[in-house]
Design a protein around this motif. Sequence first.
Motif, PDB file in Angstrom:
ATOM      1  N   GLU A  28       0.992  -1.003   0.205  1.00  0.00           N
ATOM      2  CA  GLU A  28      -0.002  -0.197  -0.400  1.00  0.00           C
ATOM      3  C   GLU A  28       0.769   1.436  -0.339  1.00  0.00           C
ATOM      4  O   GLU A  28       0.593   1.869  -0.589  1.00  0.00           O
ATOM      5  CB  GLU A  28      -0.918   0.048   0.881  1.00  0.00           C
ATOM      6  N   LEU A  38      -6.898  -2.391   0.706  1.00  0.00           N
ATOM      7  CA  LEU A  38      -6.801  -4.214  -0.372  1.00  0.00           C
ATOM      8  C   LEU A  38      -7.361  -4.264   0.334  1.00  0.00           C
ATOM      9  O   LEU A  38      -7.907  -5.485   0.250  1.00  0.00           O
ATOM     10  CB  LEU A  38      -4.915  -4.783  -0.313  1.00  0.00           C
ATOM     11  N   THR A  41     -11.079  -3.134   0.600  1.00  0.00           N
ATOM     12  CA  THR A  41     -12.126  -3.420  -1.035  1.00  0.00           C
ATOM     13  C   THR A  41     -11.902  -5.229  -1.265  1.00  0.00           C
ATOM     14  O   THR A  41     -13.098  -5.413  -1.558  1.00  0.00           O
ATOM     15  CB  THR A  41     -10.693  -3.604  -2.361  1.00  0.00           C
ATOM     16  N   ALA A  42     -10.986  -6.020  -0.634  1.00  0.00           N
ATOM     17  CA  ALA A  42     -11.598  -7.968  -1.225  1.00  0.00           C
ATOM     18  C   ALA A  42     -12.462  -7.918  -0.204  1.00  0.00           C
ATOM     19  O   ALA A  42     -13.347  -8.849  -0.574  1.00  0.00           O
ATOM     20  CB  ALA A  42     -10.213  -8.559  -0.330  1.00  0.00           C
ATOM     21  N   MET A  62      -9.719 -10.714  -7.926  1.00  0.00           N
ATOM     22  CA  MET A  62      -8.699 -10.242  -7.160  1.00  0.00           C
ATOM     23  C   MET A  62      -8.791  -9.734  -8.737  1.00  0.00           C
ATOM     24  O   MET A  62      -8.047  -7.884  -8.335  1.00  0.00           O
ATOM     25  CB  MET A  62      -7.664 -11.394  -7.177  1.00  0.00           C
ATOM     26  N   VAL A  65     -11.152  -6.306  -7.379  1.00  0.00           N
ATOM     27  CA  VAL A  65     -10.319  -5.824  -6.362  1.00  0.00           C
ATOM     28  C   VAL A  65      -9.394  -4.066  -6.975  1.00  0.00           C
ATOM     29  O   VAL A  65      -9.575  -3.626  -6.702  1.00  0.00           O
ATOM     30  CB  VAL A  65      -9.304  -6.755  -5.320  1.00  0.00           C
ATOM     31  N   ALA A  66      -8.950  -5.046  -8.156  1.00  0.00           N
ATOM     32  CA  ALA A  66      -7.773  -4.085  -9.195  1.00  0.00           C
ATOM     33  C   ALA A  66      -8.701  -3.119  -9.331  1.00  0.00           C
ATOM     34  O   ALA A  66      -8.413  -2.279  -9.604  1.00  0.00           O
ATOM     35  CB  ALA A  66      -7.156  -4.900  -9.378  1.00  0.00           C
ATOM     36  N   LEU A  69      -9.758  -0.045  -7.348  1.00  0.00           N
ATOM     37  CA  LEU A  69      -8.150   0.454  -6.779  1.00  0.00           C
ATOM     38  C   LEU A  69      -8.454   1.656  -7.202  1.00  0.00           C
ATOM     39  O   LEU A  69      -8.551   2.437  -8.243  1.00  0.00           O
ATOM     40  CB  LEU A  69      -7.343   0.192  -6.146  1.00  0.00           C
ATOM     41  N   VAL A  80      -2.565  -5.817  -6.503  1.00  0.00           N
ATOM     42  CA  VAL A  80      -2.862  -7.453  -6.086  1.00  0.00           C
ATOM     43  C   VAL A  80      -1.731  -8.129  -6.621  1.00  0.00           C
ATOM     44  O   VAL A  80      -2.200  -8.838  -5.368  1.00  0.00           O
ATOM     45  CB  VAL A  80      -4.304  -6.885  -6.854  1.00  0.00           C
ATOM     46  N   TRP A  83       0.115  -7.965  -3.883  1.00  0.00           N
ATOM     47  CA  TRP A  83      -0.095  -8.200  -2.356  1.00  0.00           C
ATOM     48  C   TRP A  83      -0.182  -9.918  -2.084  1.00  0.00           C
ATOM     49  O   TRP A  83      -0.500  -9.941  -0.938  1.00  0.00           O
ATOM     50  CB  TRP A  83      -1.357  -7.663  -1.972  1.00  0.00           C
ATOM     51  N   GLN A  84      -1.163 -10.670  -2.484  1.00  0.00           N
ATOM     52  CA  GLN A  84      -1.934 -11.985  -2.976  1.00  0.00           C
ATOM     53  C   GLN A  84      -0.317 -13.103  -3.833  1.00  0.00           C
ATOM     54  O   GLN A  84      -0.311 -13.984  -3.153  1.00  0.00           O
ATOM     55  CB  GLN A  84      -2.641 -12.301  -4.063  1.00  0.00           C
TER      56      GLN A  84
END
Length: 203
Positions: A28, A38, A41-42, A62, A65-66, A69, A80, A83-84
């Motif tokens: 972030e 993140l 939002t998810a 995902m 989610v992207a 953003l 994303v 992060w994942q």
Amino acid sequence: MRERAQALLIDLDGVLRRWDPAPMIAVELEYGLKPAALLETAMSWDIYRPAVAGEITDAEWMRLVAERLPIDPERAAAAVAEWQSDRGEVDPDALAFIRAVRAGGRKVGLATNATDRLRPDLDALGLTDEVDVVISSWEQKLHKPAPEFFHRACELIGFAPKHVLFVDDDNRAVLGARAAGLPAYRWAGPEHINYLNKALDLA
């Protein structure tokens, strides 16, 4: 608990798997996102629920989610993905508890809200062979805290609800399990393992 449980159902995230927030925070900061953007939002219900109910894949989740953003789409997708790449770590106390339960002759089932990424994650974390059965919301098309999820989980582990102890860190799931007839306990760490062992009639 008037009757001793004969089997254990245990949650994954927040119990058997724990997450260090540092990698998410680093992403972030790198991409100029506000703190917890993140995860918040998810976990938006309109995209989280289909992801754990088996209606969309983890990749589709995902991607959604992207898209939400507030940064450039290419950077959002990269954020994303980065992060994942972190898949958490096994909680050694929870794993030791599971091993002791199985050594005591009790079946253990992993009962979790998950996506189609669950099985690869379990393999990567070395957890696939640590439980007798995996009950995934994505595979069953049922998710916690719905009573139907717990009824199905009990069928898969082979015991009536009153004989299946459920352990989760989410109070909503605990209440859902109790409503389905299972003795259920909220996990707050290893300090109450002795109580859980007694519930399972283990020394």
